[in-house]
Design a protein around this motif. Structure first.
Motif, PDB file in Angstrom:
ATOM      1  N   LYS A 121      -2.414   2.446 -10.757  1.00  0.00           N
ATOM      2  CA  LYS A 121      -1.191   2.058 -10.041  1.00  0.00           C
ATOM      3  C   LYS A 121      -1.355   0.726  -9.314  1.00  0.00           C
ATOM      4  CE  LYS A 121      -3.864   4.743  -7.852  1.00  0.00           C
ATOM      5  NZ  LYS A 121      -4.620   5.909  -8.260  1.00  0.00           N
ATOM      6  N   ASN A 175      -0.898  11.324  -2.280  1.00  0.00           N
ATOM      7  CA  ASN A 175      -2.292  10.890  -2.212  1.00  0.00           C
ATOM      8  C   ASN A 175      -3.159  12.095  -1.861  1.00  0.00           C
ATOM      9  OD1 ASN A 175      -4.770   9.803  -0.517  1.00  0.00           O
ATOM     10  ND2 ASN A 175      -4.185   8.222  -1.977  1.00  0.00           N
ATOM     11  N   GLY A 176      -3.957  12.510  -2.825  1.00  0.00           N
ATOM     12  CA  GLY A 176      -4.781  13.706  -2.658  1.00  0.00           C
ATOM     13  C   GLY A 176      -5.814  13.532  -1.559  1.00  0.00           C
ATOM     14  N   THR A 177      -6.372  12.329  -1.449  1.00  0.00           N
ATOM     15  CA  THR A 177      -7.398  12.073  -0.438  1.00  0.00           C
ATOM     16  C   THR A 177      -6.838  12.297   0.963  1.00  0.00           C
ATOM     17  OG1 THR A 177      -8.458  10.494  -1.893  1.00  0.00           O
ATOM     18  CG2 THR A 177      -8.964  10.296   0.457  1.00  0.00           C
ATOM     19  N   PHE A 204     -11.754  12.426  -5.383  1.00  0.00           N
ATOM     20  CA  PHE A 204     -10.330  12.151  -5.152  1.00  0.00           C
ATOM     21  C   PHE A 204     -10.107  10.685  -4.788  1.00  0.00           C
ATOM     22  CE2 PHE A 204      -9.251  16.667  -3.328  1.00  0.00           C
ATOM     23  CZ  PHE A 204      -9.447  17.203  -4.578  1.00  0.00           C
ATOM     24  N   GLU A 206     -10.161   6.609  -3.997  1.00  0.00           N
ATOM     25  CA  GLU A 206     -10.290   5.358  -4.744  1.00  0.00           C
ATOM     26  C   GLU A 206     -11.677   4.777  -4.490  1.00  0.00           C
ATOM     27  OE1 GLU A 206      -7.638   4.030  -6.745  1.00  0.00           O
ATOM     28  OE2 GLU A 206      -7.148   6.119  -6.346  1.00  0.00           O
ATOM     29  N   ASP A 212      -6.610   4.435   0.087  1.00  0.00           N
ATOM     30  CA  ASP A 212      -6.035   5.756   0.330  1.00  0.00           C
ATOM     31  C   ASP A 212      -5.556   5.876   1.772  1.00  0.00           C
ATOM     32  OD1 ASP A 212      -6.651   7.185  -2.240  1.00  0.00           O
ATOM     33  OD2 ASP A 212      -8.703   6.704  -1.680  1.00  0.00           O
ATOM     34  N   LYS A 221       2.284   3.938  -5.514  1.00  0.00           N
ATOM     35  CA  LYS A 221       2.869   5.002  -6.344  1.00  0.00           C
ATOM     36  C   LYS A 221       4.365   5.130  -6.054  1.00  0.00           C
ATOM     37  CE  LYS A 221      -1.431   7.683  -6.498  1.00  0.00           C
ATOM     38  NZ  LYS A 221      -2.231   8.669  -5.751  1.00  0.00           N
TER      39      LYS A 221
HETATM   40  N1  HSE Z   1      -7.104   8.209  -4.728  1.00  0.00           N
HETATM   41  C1  HSE Z   1      -5.999   8.869  -5.320  1.00  0.00           C
HETATM   42  C2  HSE Z   1      -5.660  10.089  -4.487  1.00  0.00           C
HETATM   43  C3  HSE Z   1      -6.336   9.292  -6.731  1.00  0.00           C
HETATM   44  O1  HSE Z   1      -6.446  10.460  -3.630  1.00  0.00           O
HETATM   45  O2  HSE Z   1      -4.609  10.656  -4.680  1.00  0.00           O
HETATM   46  C4  HSE Z   1      -5.134   9.556  -7.578  1.00  0.00           C
HETATM   47  O3  HSE Z   1      -4.302   8.456  -7.684  1.00  0.00           O
END
Ligand code: HSE
Length: 450
Positions: A121, A175-177, A204, A206, A212, A221
């Motif tokens: 992204k 953002n999963g992080t 998770f 970057e 993040d 995103k």
């Molecule tokens: N670093 C991103 C997250 C990975 O934590 O969501 C997925 O794009």
């Protein structure tokens, strides 16, 4: 230049031969290895479902020594140019990340007439216009499902499943992080640092986790999702941005006592004054579905005029979920569904009008305010009087007998302009000892389906 076929049409007639889909995989990190795993372990399933046999001809990495374990079954190389140029390769899968070398290779692949599938992204945010232009010029497609929401097929949903809907708002935890960090801090009492370190370990985060925690990954995103949802060109810079790196544990605790959970929300909504776009730690009422999205999970609430509210939920980061989206794009490109959708995306430079933006000051919501004060007579009165002068109406007030140096207020719906102006004045009052903390409160849009 050898032109690659636009896409491979599986024949409807029964046949024992399964057309090969030649792939060069750029990147052998977490996601790249996940892609190899799915392609090898699910080869039979993919063939039965699509009639196609994806074959990875090259795995390109930066350092051969670190990827010796892959060498037995794969052609592991550092020569990206040769991999891209290989006439057997029709799809280049870019899962290296970053905007430097990854951008050069992506551009080279498109110029060589190869389709590209990317999870990147940051690259699309920085060079999307140029890359989509190259794709158009060379009559190839770019699949980018894995760039947003990990394994959730949200790009496919916005561009195909929901194509008949005027989208009114899109609210995401993407953002999963950040979501993992916030969950561990609020539910397990972990420190911010410990939770971030674990998110990195799980895979998770970057390569640079500042992307993040600063909210930039989320904004990149959101720029992609909002462009597709509203068909106006949204850029990262259009989005009001605050990350979880400026959030304090005190506010997570206060929010919880008030019945809210703090999430890093990405919000894009159509208003009469233009698009309201923001990424910010935001209080979400515990009754809302978004408050229950925990750990590395992502979720996206979409409100369309025909469907009403639709909620997408799933793993938004990590090896297998992201690889799942990459594999979907590889097969989508090979089957022709991606170019088909791509033509209609109107993402080529100059084809979309620039987004008409609501000024960030005009954005309307409820707000959470935390004032740091000396415990003196008249302090609360001074604060509420100034808020009143700016037309900010209070919904709740809270002070803990054991911590009389903090006053927490929630407001009724108001503009950010009014809150910012009131807080600027309040912060000059003699008994206010530190900058006031301001976070928005999310209220679910009214749901309706025509
Ligand atoms: N670093 C991103 C997250 C990975 O934590 O969501 C997925 O794009």
């Amino acid at each position: 230049m050898v032109r690659q076929p636009g896409y491979i049409r599986p024949t409807l007639k029964s046949t024992n031969t399964s057309p090969l889909v030649g792939i060069a995989l750029l990147g052998a990190g977490v996601v790249g290895r996940g892609v190899l795993k799915i392609l090898s372990e699910q080869a039979d399933l993919l063939k039965r479902r699509t009639g196609l046999t994806p074959v990875v001809h090259h795995v390109v990495c930066r350092n051969l020594d670190r990827h010796g374990d892959l060498a037995g079954d794969n052609n592991v190389t550092t020569d990206a140019a040769a991999a891209i140029a290989d006439p057997r390769v029709s799809i280049v899968v870019e899962v290296m990340g970053g905007t430097g070398v990854a951008g050069e290779y992506t551009a080279a692949a498109l110029k060589a007439g190869k389709h590209v599938v990317t999870a990147n992204k940051a690259l699309l945010a920085a060079h999307g216009a140029e890359l989509f232009g190259l794709a158009k010029e060379n009559d190839v497609s770019i699949g980018f499902e894995a760039s947003c929401g990990g394994g959730i097929p949200i790009i496919d949903a916005l561009t195909r499943g929901l194509v008949g809907n005027r989208i009114d708002s899109l609210i995401g935890i993407i953002n999963g992080t950040c979501n993992y960090i916030l969950t561990q801090m609020s539910e397990q009492g972990w420190t911010y640092e410990a939770a971030l370190a674990e998110a990195q370990k799980i895979g998770f985060a970057e390569a640079d986790p500042v992307m993040d925690v600063s909210g930039r990954d989320t904004a990149q995103k959101l720029a992609i999702l909002a462009t597709l949802a509203f068909n106006e060109q949204v850029n990262e810079a259009d989005i009001a941005l605050a990350g979880i790196d400026s959030l304090k544990a005190d506010d997570i605790r206060n929010a919880s006592q008030l019945g809210y959970t703090i999430k890093l929300l990405a919000i894009a909504e159509r208003t009469l004054g233009g698009l309201n776009l923001r990424v910010s730690p935001t209080l979400v009422h515990n009754g809302d579905l978004l408050a229950d999205v925990n750990g590395g999970f992502n979720a996206i609430s979409v409100y369309g005029h025909a469907i009403g509210h639709q909620f997408f939920y799933g793993r938004g980061a990590g090896q297998s979920p992201t690889a799942s989206a990459v594999v979907a794009d590889i097969l989508g490109v090979a089957m022709g569904t991606i170019p088909h959708a791509f033509e209609r995306l109107n993402v080529y430079p100059g084809t979309l009008p620039a987004a008409r933006m609501l000024s960030h000051d005009d954005a309307v919501s409820r707000f959470y305010l935390r004032f740091s004060v000396k415990d003196k007579p008249g302090v609360l009165a001074g604060i509420t009087e100034t808020l009143g002068e700016h037309g900010v109406s209070l919904q709740g007030v809270r002070q803990d007998e054991n911590d009389t140096n903090a006053i927490v207020l929630t407001t009724h719906t108001t503009t950010r302009r009014a809150v910012t102006a009131a807080v600027a004045e309040i912060d000059k009052q003699p008994h206010v000892v530190a900058a006031t903390v301001v976070w928005p409160i999310f209220d679910r849009p009214e749901e309706f389906a025509e």
